[in-house]
Design an enzyme around this catalytic site. Structure first.
Site, PDB file in Angstrom:
ATOM      1  N   HIS A 102       0.808  -1.097  -0.163  1.00 36.76           N
ATOM      2  CA  HIS A 102       0.089  -0.100  -0.106  1.00 36.76           C
ATOM      3  C   HIS A 102       0.902   1.278   0.223  1.00 36.76           C
ATOM      4  CE1 HIS A 102       0.627   2.003   3.787  1.00 36.76           C
ATOM      5  NE2 HIS A 102       0.627   0.637   4.540  1.00 36.76           N
ATOM      6  N   CYS A 103       0.453   2.407  -0.511  1.00 35.25           N
ATOM      7  CA  CYS A 103       0.961   3.743  -0.557  1.00 35.25           C
ATOM      8  C   CYS A 103      -0.086   4.583   0.324  1.00 35.25           C
ATOM      9  CB  CYS A 103       1.458   4.009  -1.794  1.00 35.25           C
ATOM     10  SG  CYS A 103       0.028   4.273  -2.933  1.00 35.25           S
ATOM     11  N   TRP A 104      -0.007   5.880  -0.106  1.00 34.99           N
ATOM     12  CA  TRP A 104      -0.964   7.009   0.770  1.00 34.99           C
ATOM     13  C   TRP A 104      -2.431   6.577   0.195  1.00 34.99           C
ATOM     14  CZ3 TRP A 104      -2.649   9.526   4.457  1.00 34.99           C
ATOM     15  CH2 TRP A 104      -3.352  10.673   4.322  1.00 34.99           C
ATOM     16  N   TYR A 131      -3.239   3.972   2.774  1.00 42.02           N
ATOM     17  CA  TYR A 131      -3.318   4.333   4.028  1.00 42.02           C
ATOM     18  C   TYR A 131      -4.231   5.243   4.383  1.00 42.02           C
ATOM     19  CZ  TYR A 131      -1.596   6.369   8.392  1.00 42.02           C
ATOM     20  OH  TYR A 131      -1.647   6.677   9.604  1.00 42.02           O
TER      21      TYR A 131
END
Length: 260
Positions: A102-104, A131
């Site tokens: 995952h990223c932002w 996130y």
């Protein structure tokens, strides 16, 4: 492509089975992250700033080209790092080792790393919304009603030890002081690591509440003030705790003094 996007609900179920890879920058990760996630930054803090500036001031395409310059030199190291991380993961014959990325907000950074790991041969899940969607979920946990059983008592009564004993007996326990890295009251931060950020404290607390079980199950907690060191128990959750019964541990002064 074996990459599969998953919802926050599926993510919460799978996070205990497979490594969670947070590909945000080191600064983002240090501020707050999903508890137990592994930091695998696609960009350094400075690189992220440069790519973000190019995206805003030039174009999406130019930002991607700059990002590829940084990404290309890191591909082999990333793959080898995840090989080591998953070395002990047990899989059936013919099945791939699995990771969650995952990223932002579930955008280009997670897509790029997921593509690389999928290409190399991993089974890859990506968290839809990244996130940001986890953070939204975490905050919603504090709006729910819980069946708290609150242990109260003067300093030195051994309330924290009682929580530990209850947990060893199979009771549901949320240790607020342990999550906050702060003993509260007179002992404060004595012998404790640096307190997490407020956001990180909330992330840890949300997952502890989830892991404690269904909302109607009793959960033992210590009678804390809303502020624990530099951190605050979320207001709605604190108000809910205040309405619950307190089991006051009445220990004689001399015994409490000996404990201290």
């Amino acid at each position: 492509m074996a990459i599969e996007k998953i919802s926050i609900e599926n993510f919460l179920a799978l996070r205990k089975e497979y490594p969670v890879l947070d590909v945000r920058s080191p600064g983002e990760f240090a501020h707050a992250h999903i508890p137990e996630a592994y930091s695998l930054p696609l960009f350094t803090d400075e690189e992220r700033k440069i790519v973000g500036t190019a995206y805003k001031q030039q174009s999406r395409e130019q930002a991607i080209k700059i990002g590829l310059d940084y990404f290309g030199t890191k591909m082999r190291k990333m793959v080898e790092e995840i090989e080591q991380l998953t070395a002990s993961q047990q899989t059936d014959i013919g099945k791939k080792k699995t990771v969650i990325v995952h990223c932002w907000r579930g955008g280009m950074r997670s897509a790029g790393v997921a593509w690389l790991l999928d290409l190399y041969g991993f089974k890859v899940y990506t968290l839809s919304g990244g996130y940001k969607v986890f953070r939204r979920w975490a905050l919603l946990q504090f709006e729910k009603e819980y069946s708290f059983k609150v242990i109260g008592g003067y300093t030195g009564s051994g309330k924290t030890e009682m929580l530990q004993i209850l947990k060893s007996k199979g009771e549901k326990v949320v240790d607020l002081e342990a999550l906050a890295c702060h003993k509260g009251s007179a002992f404060g931060s004595l012998g404790e690591p640096t307190q997490p950020t407020q956001e990180m404290f909330e992330n840890k607390l949300a997952l502890e509440l989830l892991d404690a079980g269904e909302q109607n199950e009793r959960i033992w907690i210590e009678d804390e003030s809303q502020r624990i060191g530099d951190l605050n128990i979320p207001s709605t959750l604190y108000k809910g705790k205040q309405s619950m019964p307190v089991y006051f541990v009445d220990i004689p002064f001399e015994e409490r003094l000996q404990n201290i």
